[in-house]
Design an enzyme around this catalytic site. Structure first.
Site, PDB file in Angstrom:
ATOM      1  N   ARG A  37       8.558  -7.556 -12.790  1.00 47.95           N
ATOM      2  CA  ARG A  37       6.955  -8.166 -13.066  1.00 47.95           C
ATOM      3  C   ARG A  37       6.934  -8.522 -14.600  1.00 47.95           C
ATOM      4  O   ARG A  37       5.982  -9.381 -15.006  1.00 47.95           O
ATOM      5  CB  ARG A  37       6.102  -6.850 -12.685  1.00 47.95           C
ATOM      6  CG  ARG A  37       5.874  -7.055 -11.101  1.00 47.95           C
ATOM      7  CD  ARG A  37       5.017  -5.946 -10.690  1.00 47.95           C
ATOM      8  NE  ARG A  37       4.467  -6.192  -9.338  1.00 47.95           N
ATOM      9  CZ  ARG A  37       3.732  -5.269  -8.530  1.00 47.95           C
ATOM     10  NH1 ARG A  37       3.542  -4.240  -8.948  1.00 47.95           N
ATOM     11  NH2 ARG A  37       3.603  -5.632  -7.352  1.00 47.95           N
ATOM     12  N   LYS A 198       6.275   3.507   6.829  1.00 43.90           N
ATOM     13  CA  LYS A 198       5.236   3.700   8.156  1.00 43.90           C
ATOM     14  C   LYS A 198       4.622   2.420   8.916  1.00 43.90           C
ATOM     15  O   LYS A 198       4.471   1.469   8.199  1.00 43.90           O
ATOM     16  CB  LYS A 198       4.022   4.388   7.433  1.00 43.90           C
ATOM     17  CG  LYS A 198       4.500   5.899   7.049  1.00 43.90           C
ATOM     18  CD  LYS A 198       3.105   6.516   6.391  1.00 43.90           C
ATOM     19  CE  LYS A 198       3.657   7.893   6.183  1.00 43.90           C
ATOM     20  NZ  LYS A 198       2.762   8.421   5.148  1.00 43.90           N
ATOM     21  N   GLY A 355       7.238  -4.586  -3.572  1.00 43.33           N
ATOM     22  CA  GLY A 355       7.819  -4.058  -4.659  1.00 43.33           C
ATOM     23  C   GLY A 355       9.325  -3.492  -4.384  1.00 43.33           C
ATOM     24  O   GLY A 355      10.475  -3.552  -4.980  1.00 43.33           O
ATOM     25  N   GLY A 378       0.903  -5.405  -1.618  1.00 46.70           N
ATOM     26  CA  GLY A 378      -0.256  -5.616  -0.800  1.00 46.70           C
ATOM     27  C   GLY A 378      -0.919  -6.820  -0.783  1.00 46.70           C
ATOM     28  O   GLY A 378      -1.296  -7.340   0.398  1.00 46.70           O
TER      29      GLY A 378
HETATM   30  C1  3PG Z   1       0.875  -3.388  -6.572  1.00 47.39           C
HETATM   31  O1  3PG Z   1       1.763  -2.506  -7.049  1.00 47.39           O
HETATM   32  O2  3PG Z   1       1.071  -4.078  -5.398  1.00 47.39           O
HETATM   33  C2  3PG Z   1      -0.149  -3.916  -7.518  1.00 47.39           C
HETATM   34  O3  3PG Z   1       0.026  -3.508  -8.896  1.00 47.39           O
HETATM   35  C3  3PG Z   1      -1.393  -3.331  -6.964  1.00 47.39           C
HETATM   36  O4  3PG Z   1      -1.558  -2.085  -7.208  1.00 47.39           O
HETATM   37  P1  3PG Z   1      -2.457  -1.298  -6.387  1.00 47.39           P
HETATM   38  O5  3PG Z   1      -2.100  -1.147  -4.816  1.00 47.39           O
HETATM   39  O6  3PG Z   1      -2.511   0.099  -7.010  1.00 47.39           O
HETATM   40  O7  3PG Z   1      -3.675  -1.599  -6.506  1.00 47.39           O
END
Ligand code: 3PG
Length: 405
Positions: A37, A198, A355, A378
């Site tokens: 990132r 999950k 990630g 997400g």
């Molecule tokens: C992620 O790691 O997907 C983004 O940085 C968003 O983080 P968050 O799910 O804590 O909002």
């Protein structure tokens, strides 16, 4: 959708550019375990610095829930960012208020500063008008280069786009273009590979995929719930008891839609993660009562690889085993190698995101061998589910407003 202008389209010289980056990098034992990132946001920062902007970088790190917590400070990330850029990056001890204003006032054209974690203030996640106003006073223009945070309707994502002339950074632009070009009308046969621990965190994704893919391979902890739903003995493997009926529904829906589901036929088991030397490969329906599944087995890797040979597009989200704990990373890495090989040999369009998969692909040195690897977790899921991303909508709306003005 109208086109979102990028930093190439505007004059930035001498301007204070508020750049929303996603420096929410994974850490292990106090160290950054994957720099992807950081590396992927460098082109935007470099370009702005080169063109004489005053670059003010904003990011969140972890989930400190609106209160200051030194373990979530961005200070250590500043050093990693400076090292990657090869130039000094200043650090601001707060992202709003007097400290931030003073730090920004001292910034010269062509310099960069990273301000402290946005999520030390509750106003960030609440998208409070007051907090967004405070952030907006620090800049002249807003650059969203955090596609991976654009599913969050937070102040630094939506509030700033509503308040300042706004453009997309190179990474955000690249993410959107690649996802749209490669996956809006995927070449068929189209396969999905979904892993992770999950079903509950990926229900909507699984539901969306059984509507669109021809083949869905399921691995990781979530496969245990599917195996349990099929009445297999899963030993002490963790699974979601309350989602057995949901798993069955997904299997039925897939069958109705002509989507083939590929569950592990063999798994690597051990008494638990600490017993890796004693791990063994067993058939998925014969997991010993005192053992748990911690990775997919070689026969499953082979089956996924064979199926992918007949596919033209694959999307992948979620690791297929407990990949942070070798040797339970073998399944995930073997599938990554197979996809990279097919991408090169037969032009398979391969897109991965999330990630953990990002880290696994980087660890295997395969980041450049996929058609596209998204930095988003997400946001990648929500994009695939066909949801609107508030950060992208805000950029479009601001752009329309600017065009009319
Ligand atoms: C992620 O790691 O997907 C983004 O940085 C968003 O983080 P968050 O799910 O804590 O909002």
């Amino acid at each position: 959708m109208n086109h979102i202008p990028s930093i190439k389209d505007i004059d930035v010289k001498g301007k204070k550019a508020l750049v929303r980056a996603d420096l929410n990098v994974p850490m292990a034992h106090g160290k950054i375990s994957d720099h992807t990132r950081i590396n992927r946001v460098l082109p935007t920062i470099r370009e702005l610095m080169k063109r004489g902007a005053k670059v003010i970088i904003l990011s969140h790190f972890g989930r400190p829930d609106g209160v200051y917590d030194p373990s979530f400070s961005l200070a250590p990330i500043t050093d990693a960012l400076a090292k990657a850029l090869g130039v000094d990056v200043k650090f601001g001890v707060d992202c709003v208020g007097h400290a931030a204003e003073e730090a920004v006032a001292n910034l010269k054209a062509g310099e960069a500063i990273l301000l402290e974690n946005l999520r030390f203030h509750a106003g960030e996640e609440e998208n409070s008008a007051d907090f967004a106003d405070q952030l907006a006073t620090l800049g002249d223009i807003y650059v969203n280069d955090a596609f991976s945070c654009s599913h969050r309707a937070h102040a630094s994502i939506v509030g700033l786009a509503e308040r300042l002339p706004s453009v997309a950074g190179f990474l955000l632009q690249e993410e959107l273009e690649n996802l749209e070009n490669l996956l809006s009308h995927p070449k068929k046969p189209y396969a999905g590979i979904v892993g992770g621990s999950k079903i509950s965190s990926k229900l909507e994704l699984l539901d969306a995929l059984v509507n669109s893919v021809d083949l869905l391979a399921i691995g990781g902890g979530m496969a245990n719930t599917f195996l349990a739903a099929k009445k297999f003995n899963i030993g002490t493997s963790s699974y979601e008891k309350n989602l057995l009926a949901t798993a069955e529904k997904i299997l039925k829906k897939a069958e109705k839609n002509g989507c083939e589901i590929l569950l592990p036929s063999d798994v690597v088991v051990a008494a638990d993660l600490d017993y890796s030397p004693e791990c063994e490969v067993v058939a998925a329906e014969k997991i010993p009562a005192d053992k748990m599944a911690l990775d997919i087995g070689p026969e499953t890797v082979k089956a996924i690889t064979e199926k992918l040979r007949g596919c033209k597009t694959v999307i992948w989200n979620g690791p297929l085993g407990a990949f942070e704990y070798p040797p339970f990373d073998v399944g995930t890495i073997s599938v990554a190698r197979a996809i990279a090989g097919l991408t090169k040999a037969s032009g398979l369009v391969s897109v991965a995101g999330g990630g953990d998969v990002l880290a696994a692909i980087a660890k295997a040195g395969l980041s450049n061998q996929f058609t596209y690897v998204s930095t988003a977790g997400g946001a990648f899921l929500e994009w695939l589910e066909g949801k609107e991303l508030p950060g992208i909508t805000a950029l479009h709306q601001q752009n329309l407003k600017q065009a009319k003005a």
